[in-house]
Write an enzyme that holds these catalytic residues in place. Sequence first.
Site, PDB file in Angstrom:
ATOM      1  N   ARG A 196      -8.844   0.018   4.900  1.00  0.00           N
ATOM      2  CA  ARG A 196      -8.019   1.043   4.240  1.00  0.00           C
ATOM      3  C   ARG A 196      -6.713   0.446   3.732  1.00  0.00           C
ATOM      4  NH1 ARG A 196      -6.859   6.445   7.312  1.00  0.00           N
ATOM      5  NH2 ARG A 196      -5.511   6.489   5.493  1.00  0.00           N
ATOM      6  N   CYS A 253      -4.884  13.059  13.763  1.00  0.00           N
ATOM      7  CA  CYS A 253      -4.809  11.660  13.333  1.00  0.00           C
ATOM      8  C   CYS A 253      -4.776  10.778  14.578  1.00  0.00           C
ATOM      9  CB  CYS A 253      -3.534  11.494  12.515  1.00  0.00           C
ATOM     10  SG  CYS A 253      -3.156   9.818  12.076  1.00  0.00           S
ATOM     11  N   ARG A 303      -4.203  10.852   4.683  1.00  0.00           N
ATOM     12  CA  ARG A 303      -3.129  11.848   4.767  1.00  0.00           C
ATOM     13  C   ARG A 303      -2.113  11.706   3.641  1.00  0.00           C
ATOM     14  NH1 ARG A 303      -2.737  14.274   9.703  1.00  0.00           N
ATOM     15  NH2 ARG A 303      -0.623  14.767   9.123  1.00  0.00           N
ATOM     16  N   ASP A 317       4.711   0.367  11.982  1.00  0.00           N
ATOM     17  CA  ASP A 317       3.471  -0.193  11.431  1.00  0.00           C
ATOM     18  C   ASP A 317       3.245  -1.650  11.838  1.00  0.00           C
ATOM     19  OD1 ASP A 317       2.899   2.207  10.252  1.00  0.00           O
ATOM     20  OD2 ASP A 317       3.581   1.639   8.245  1.00  0.00           O
ATOM     21  N   ARG A 320       0.665  14.673  13.405  1.00  0.00           N
ATOM     22  CA  ARG A 320       1.458  14.327  12.207  1.00  0.00           C
ATOM     23  C   ARG A 320       1.669  15.590  11.386  1.00  0.00           C
ATOM     24  NH1 ARG A 320      -0.751   8.893   9.633  1.00  0.00           N
ATOM     25  NH2 ARG A 320       1.144   9.056   8.413  1.00  0.00           N
ATOM     26  N   PRO A 321       2.675  16.364  11.805  1.00  0.00           N
ATOM     27  CA  PRO A 321       2.929  17.625  11.110  1.00  0.00           C
ATOM     28  C   PRO A 321       3.417  17.400   9.679  1.00  0.00           C
ATOM     29  CG  PRO A 321       4.644  17.177  12.739  1.00  0.00           C
ATOM     30  CD  PRO A 321       3.621  16.098  12.890  1.00  0.00           C
ATOM     31  N   ILE A 322       3.396  18.467   8.880  1.00  0.00           N
ATOM     32  CA  ILE A 322       3.907  18.355   7.503  1.00  0.00           C
ATOM     33  C   ILE A 322       5.000  19.389   7.233  1.00  0.00           C
ATOM     34  CG2 ILE A 322       1.848  17.289   6.482  1.00  0.00           C
ATOM     35  CD1 ILE A 322       1.241  20.208   5.418  1.00  0.00           C
ATOM     36  N   ASP A 323       5.602  19.870   8.344  1.00  0.00           N
ATOM     37  CA  ASP A 323       6.613  20.923   8.187  1.00  0.00           C
ATOM     38  C   ASP A 323       7.784  20.493   7.296  1.00  0.00           C
ATOM     39  OD1 ASP A 323       6.912  19.188  10.560  1.00  0.00           O
ATOM     40  OD2 ASP A 323       8.842  20.195  10.784  1.00  0.00           O
ATOM     41  N   LYS A 328       0.843  -1.208   0.000  1.00  0.00           N
ATOM     42  CA  LYS A 328       0.000   0.000   0.000  1.00  0.00           C
ATOM     43  C   LYS A 328       0.874   1.253   0.000  1.00  0.00           C
ATOM     44  CE  LYS A 328      -1.575   1.640   4.075  1.00  0.00           C
ATOM     45  NZ  LYS A 328      -1.291   3.038   4.441  1.00  0.00           N
ATOM     46  N   ASN A 329       1.883   1.258   0.875  1.00  0.00           N
ATOM     47  CA  ASN A 329       2.653   2.494   1.043  1.00  0.00           C
ATOM     48  C   ASN A 329       3.645   2.749  -0.093  1.00  0.00           C
ATOM     49  OD1 ASN A 329       1.201   3.083   3.269  1.00  0.00           O
ATOM     50  ND2 ASN A 329       2.771   2.458   4.760  1.00  0.00           N
TER      51      ASN A 329
HETATM   52  N1  EPU Z   1       7.171  14.236  10.787  1.00  0.00           N
HETATM   53  C1  EPU Z   1       7.351  15.565  11.082  1.00  0.00           C
HETATM   54  N2  EPU Z   1       7.138  16.488  10.097  1.00  0.00           N
HETATM   55  C2  EPU Z   1       6.779  16.118   8.830  1.00  0.00           C
HETATM   56  C3  EPU Z   1       6.592  14.773   8.529  1.00  0.00           C
HETATM   57  C4  EPU Z   1       6.809  13.838   9.535  1.00  0.00           C
HETATM   58  O1  EPU Z   1       7.681  15.910  12.202  1.00  0.00           O
HETATM   59  O2  EPU Z   1       6.617  17.011   7.986  1.00  0.00           O
HETATM   60  C5  EPU Z   1       7.401  13.225  11.825  1.00  0.00           C
HETATM   61  C6  EPU Z   1       6.179  12.358  12.102  1.00  0.00           C
HETATM   62  O3  EPU Z   1       5.279  12.960  12.988  1.00  0.00           O
HETATM   63  C7  EPU Z   1       6.803  11.111  12.649  1.00  0.00           C
HETATM   64  C8  EPU Z   1       8.081  10.990  11.836  1.00  0.00           C
HETATM   65  O4  EPU Z   1       8.335  12.303  11.336  1.00  0.00           O
HETATM   66  O5  EPU Z   1       7.144  11.292  13.992  1.00  0.00           O
HETATM   67  C9  EPU Z   1       8.012  10.023  10.688  1.00  0.00           C
HETATM   68  O6  EPU Z   1       6.814  10.209   9.931  1.00  0.00           O
HETATM   69  P1  EPU Z   1       6.788  10.001   8.367  1.00  0.00           P
HETATM   70  O7  EPU Z   1       6.683  11.329   7.704  1.00  0.00           O
HETATM   71  O8  EPU Z   1       7.904   9.110   7.949  1.00  0.00           O
HETATM   72  O9  EPU Z   1       5.395   9.267   8.154  1.00  0.00           O
HETATM   73  P2  EPU Z   1       4.573   9.341   6.827  1.00  0.00           P
HETATM   74  O10 EPU Z   1       5.495   9.443   5.679  1.00  0.00           O
HETATM   75  O11 EPU Z   1       3.483  10.324   6.963  1.00  0.00           O
HETATM   76  C10 EPU Z   1       4.612   6.774   6.323  1.00  0.00           C
HETATM   77  C11 EPU Z   1       3.600   5.678   6.178  1.00  0.00           C
HETATM   78  C12 EPU Z   1       3.008   5.353   7.551  1.00  0.00           C
HETATM   79  C13 EPU Z   1       4.153   4.935   8.482  1.00  0.00           C
HETATM   80  C14 EPU Z   1       5.209   6.048   8.551  1.00  0.00           C
HETATM   81  C15 EPU Z   1       6.407   5.680   9.376  1.00  0.00           C
HETATM   82  C16 EPU Z   1       2.774   6.025   3.943  1.00  0.00           C
HETATM   83  C17 EPU Z   1       1.634   6.363   3.054  1.00  0.00           C
HETATM   84  N3  EPU Z   1       2.555   6.094   5.261  1.00  0.00           N
HETATM   85  O12 EPU Z   1       3.895   7.898   6.832  1.00  0.00           O
HETATM   86  O13 EPU Z   1       2.134   4.264   7.364  1.00  0.00           O
HETATM   87  O14 EPU Z   1       3.656   4.681   9.770  1.00  0.00           O
HETATM   88  O15 EPU Z   1       5.648   6.370   7.218  1.00  0.00           O
HETATM   89  O16 EPU Z   1       7.026   4.546   8.858  1.00  0.00           O
HETATM   90  O17 EPU Z   1       3.829   5.663   3.473  1.00  0.00           O
HETATM   91  C18 EPU Z   1       0.279   2.896   7.836  1.00  0.00           C
HETATM   92  O18 EPU Z   1       0.503   2.298   6.765  1.00  0.00           O
HETATM   93  O19 EPU Z   1      -0.537   2.473   8.684  1.00  0.00           O
HETATM   94  C19 EPU Z   1       0.991   4.139   8.119  1.00  0.00           C
HETATM   95  C20 EPU Z   1       0.577   5.011   9.038  1.00  0.00           C
END
Ligand code: EPU
Length: 420
Positions: free
Chosen positions: A399, A116, A92, A307, A121-124, A22-23
Site C-alpha cells: 500500500r 483500523c 481511509r 509512522d 481513527r475518528p473523523i470528528d 505517499k502521504n
Molecule cells: N483524530 C481525531 N479526530 C479526527 C482526526 C484525527 O481524533 O477527526 C486523531 C487521530 O485518531 C490521531 C490524531 O488525531 O490520534 C492524529 O491523526 P491524523 O488525523 O493526523 O492522522 P491522519 O491524517 O488520518 C496521517 C497519515 C498517517 C499518519 C498520521 C499521523 C496520511 C494519508 N496519513 O493520517 O499515515 O500516521 O497522519 O502522522 O497522510 C501511514 O502512512 O502509514 C499512515 C497511517
Amino acid sequence: MYKYIIHGQKKLKGEVVISGSKNASLPIMAASLLTKEEVILQNIPDLMDIQTMRQLLEMLGKKTVFENNTLSIKEIDPSLYEAPYDIVRKMRASIAVMGPLLARKGQAKISFPGGCAIGPRPIDIHLRGMKALGTDLLIEHGYIWAQAKELTGKQMDLMGNFGPSVLATENVMMAATLAKGITIIEGAAREPEISDLADCLISMGAKIKGSGTSIIEIEGVKELGGTSHTIIPDRIETGTFMAAAGTTGGEILLKKVNILHMEEVIEGFSKAGVEIEILSQDSLVARGKNIRPVEIETHPYPFFPTDLQAQLMALVSISDGTSVISEKIFPDRFMHAAELNRMGADIKVDGATALIKGVKNLSGAAVMASDLRAGAGLVVGALAARGKSEILRIYHIDRGYEKLDEKLRKIGADIERVPQ
Ligand code: EPU
C-alpha cells in the site's frame, strides 16, 4: 496474496533512490477535484494506495494516466460526488475528497470510515471543520451526506485530543480555497505534506499563507486552474532505510531525500546508533554502528513520527540496553510488538508505552503484517534476524512502499516475494 521470504543478517550496501511521498501524493491527487483543468503530478510513487486513489478519482469523473511516476488527471464528468464503501474501506485517506467535492460541487457522499488496525481513527475534526464552513451534514446508512450551497470562510480551531490532524487540516484547507471570504485554521498540523499540498494549491491559483505553521490563512478564490507539480520525497521511506542500515550494520546512500524534513528522525536514529552523514540537501549516508537503547515519544511534526515507530522498535530490539517508546498519536499502534517477540525480541507493551529489552539476536520466524508501518518494522527485524523469516500479508506494505523488495535486493538483502 504474496509474502516476503527474507534470509537475514546480510549487510546492506549501496544506494537507494527515495520515492515521492505517499502521504503528500494522496491529498494532492484529491485536490485535482478542485479544478476542471488538467493537473499533472510528477514523482508520484507507484504503490497500491495511489492506484486506489486513482480508482476513486475515476469514480468521481476524472480520467487518469500514470506513466513513469507522472500522473495526469483530466476531467470528463463533473457531476459525480460519491466515494463508495468499497474504496473507503481500503483506504481511509479517501476522506480527503470531501473538502474538494464540497467546494467545487456543493455536495459529497462519502462512506463513513470504519475501524483500523492502528486503533480508533475518528473523523470528528474533519466534520467540525466542514460544518464551520457552512456544510450541512447527515450521517445515515454508513455514509456521510454533506451539502453546502456555498462555503463561507471562518476562523476555527482544529486541534484534537491527540494533537492536530494532518488529513483534517488538508481537507479544510482544500475546501476553503473556493469558499467565500477568509478562513483561518488554528491548531493546524505542520507536516511537510501539508506545505506540499499548499504549494500545489497555490500553483493552481489558491491564496494560502502560513502552511507549515499552526495557523493557516486561506482567502477563497472563484476558481482554480490546472497545474504541474512535483511531489516531495517520502520522509518515512527515508527513515525506514535508515532503520534497515542500522539493523544490518550496513551502509546505505540515500538519494533524492529532503534533509530539511528529517531533523528529528535523524536525531532519533542517531541516538539509536545509526551514523548519519549528510552529504547535501538531498542525499545522506546511513551506517549501522552499535545499536543503542533510546527513550523516544512520537508526536506530530516536527517531532519523531508515529509512522517510523515500528521500524525504530525493530532496530532497538537488538540494542544493548532497554528502550522506552511511547506513542502519543495512536496509543494502540503496537501490533508489531507481539510479532517482533515471535522473532525473539523482548517487548512489553503497557498502555501507550513499549519497553524493549535489547536482545543479542533476533531469529527468523513467520510473522504477519497488521498494517503498513508494522509490516515495514517486521521487514527491518527480519533483515537483522538469523535465518529465514516469512512476512505474511505484505499487501499492507505494498500500500505504501514503492518496490521495497527490489530496492532492498539491489543493496544486498536476500528478500523474495512469493505467492502466500
Ligand atoms: N483524530 C481525531 N479526530 C479526527 C482526526 C484525527 O481524533 O477527526 C486523531 C487521530 O485518531 C490521531 C490524531 O488525531 O490520534 C492524529 O491523526 P491524523 O488525523 O493526523 O492522522 P491522519 O491524517 O488520518 C496521517 C497519515 C498517517 C499518519 C498520521 C499521523 C496520511 C494519508 N496519513 O493520517 O499515515 O500516521 O497522519 O502522522 O497522510 C501511514 O502512512 O502509514 C499512515 C497511517
